[in-house]
Write a protein that holds these residues in place. Structure first.
Motif, PDB file in Angstrom:
ATOM      1  N   ASP A 194      -3.173  -0.125  -3.614  1.00 31.87           N
ATOM      2  CA  ASP A 194      -4.219   0.777  -3.113  1.00 31.87           C
ATOM      3  C   ASP A 194      -3.584   1.812  -2.196  1.00 31.87           C
ATOM      4  O   ASP A 194      -2.401   1.707  -1.845  1.00 31.87           O
ATOM      5  CB  ASP A 194      -5.266  -0.030  -2.343  1.00 31.87           C
ATOM      6  CG  ASP A 194      -6.623   0.660  -2.289  1.00 31.87           C
ATOM      7  OD1 ASP A 194      -6.730   1.816  -2.740  1.00 31.87           O
ATOM      8  OD2 ASP A 194      -7.577   0.028  -1.803  1.00 31.87           O
ATOM      9  N   ASP A 195      -4.374   2.818  -1.769  1.00 34.19           N
ATOM     10  CA  ASP A 195      -3.917   3.776  -0.771  1.00 34.19           C
ATOM     11  C   ASP A 195      -3.874   3.101   0.594  1.00 34.19           C
ATOM     12  O   ASP A 195      -4.620   2.153   0.852  1.00 34.19           O
ATOM     13  CB  ASP A 195      -4.863   4.979  -0.690  1.00 34.19           C
ATOM     14  CG  ASP A 195      -4.670   5.938  -1.851  1.00 34.19           C
ATOM     15  OD1 ASP A 195      -3.536   6.039  -2.361  1.00 34.19           O
ATOM     16  OD2 ASP A 195      -5.649   6.586  -2.233  1.00 34.19           O
ATOM     17  N   ASP A 196      -3.014   3.601   1.456  1.00 41.54           N
ATOM     18  CA  ASP A 196      -2.899   3.067   2.806  1.00 41.54           C
ATOM     19  C   ASP A 196      -3.774   3.886   3.750  1.00 41.54           C
ATOM     20  O   ASP A 196      -3.431   5.007   4.110  1.00 41.54           O
ATOM     21  CB  ASP A 196      -1.438   3.122   3.260  1.00 41.54           C
ATOM     22  CG  ASP A 196      -1.201   2.469   4.599  1.00 41.54           C
ATOM     23  OD1 ASP A 196      -2.182   2.185   5.315  1.00 41.54           O
ATOM     24  OD2 ASP A 196      -0.027   2.239   4.943  1.00 41.54           O
ATOM     25  N   ARG A 254       2.218  -0.757  -5.932  1.00 41.36           N
ATOM     26  CA  ARG A 254       1.200  -0.724  -4.870  1.00 41.36           C
ATOM     27  C   ARG A 254      -0.182  -0.990  -5.436  1.00 41.36           C
ATOM     28  O   ARG A 254      -0.464  -0.676  -6.599  1.00 41.36           O
ATOM     29  CB  ARG A 254       1.232   0.584  -4.108  1.00 41.36           C
ATOM     30  CG  ARG A 254       0.565   1.718  -4.811  1.00 41.36           C
ATOM     31  CD  ARG A 254       0.632   2.961  -3.958  1.00 41.36           C
ATOM     32  NE  ARG A 254       0.130   4.059  -4.763  1.00 41.36           N
ATOM     33  CZ  ARG A 254      -0.592   5.026  -4.303  1.00 41.36           C
ATOM     34  NH1 ARG A 254      -0.870   5.075  -3.030  1.00 41.36           N
ATOM     35  NH2 ARG A 254      -1.011   5.972  -5.090  1.00 41.36           N
ATOM     36  N   LEU A 295       0.814  -1.221   0.000  1.00 41.95           N
ATOM     37  CA  LEU A 295       0.000   0.000   0.000  1.00 41.95           C
ATOM     38  C   LEU A 295       0.850   1.275   0.000  1.00 41.95           C
ATOM     39  O   LEU A 295       0.308   2.370  -0.031  1.00 41.95           O
ATOM     40  CB  LEU A 295      -0.907   0.019   1.243  1.00 41.95           C
ATOM     41  CG  LEU A 295      -1.863  -1.150   1.408  1.00 41.95           C
ATOM     42  CD1 LEU A 295      -2.590  -1.056   2.740  1.00 41.95           C
ATOM     43  CD2 LEU A 295      -2.855  -1.197   0.256  1.00 41.95           C
TER      44      LEU A 295
END
Length: 98
Positions: free
Chosen positions: A82-84, A80, A73
């Motif tokens: 996705d967003d974290d 990556r 993330l």
């Protein structure tokens, strides 16, 4: 006359200027000890965050402990997925539901 007036002005006491001065002095000392004049010492482009209470400290400790598990993330990971949300919840004003 302008120079003497400038010497009488109080230096800024902002946290940012304190950190700049600290990093500058530390860099000079580290490079003097290592014999590496002008070598970079500090990581560039990282996020600074002032820890204001124990709850914040514990959340950041958790983030640090779990960070390697969250590489998928990480914004620096070219792959990556996705967003974290944990990073956003800790370090931004735009929390993401977890």
């Amino acid at each position: 006359r302008a120079r003497s007036h400038a010497l009488l002005q109080r230096p800024s006491r902002s946290l940012a200027l304190f950190i700049v001065g600290f990093k500058s002095a530390a860099t000079e000392r580290i490079n003097a000890l290592r014999g590496t004049p002008s070598a970079p010492v500090w990581q560039r482009n990282y996020y600074e965050h002032i820890i204001r209470d124990e709850k914040s400290l514990n959340r950041i400790r958790q983030y640090i402990a779990e960070n390697p598990l969250r590489w998928h993330l990480d914004a620096e990971n070219p792959n990556r997925i996705d967003d974290d949300p944990l990073w956003h919840n800790l370090f931004t004003k735009r929390p993401i539901p977890m």
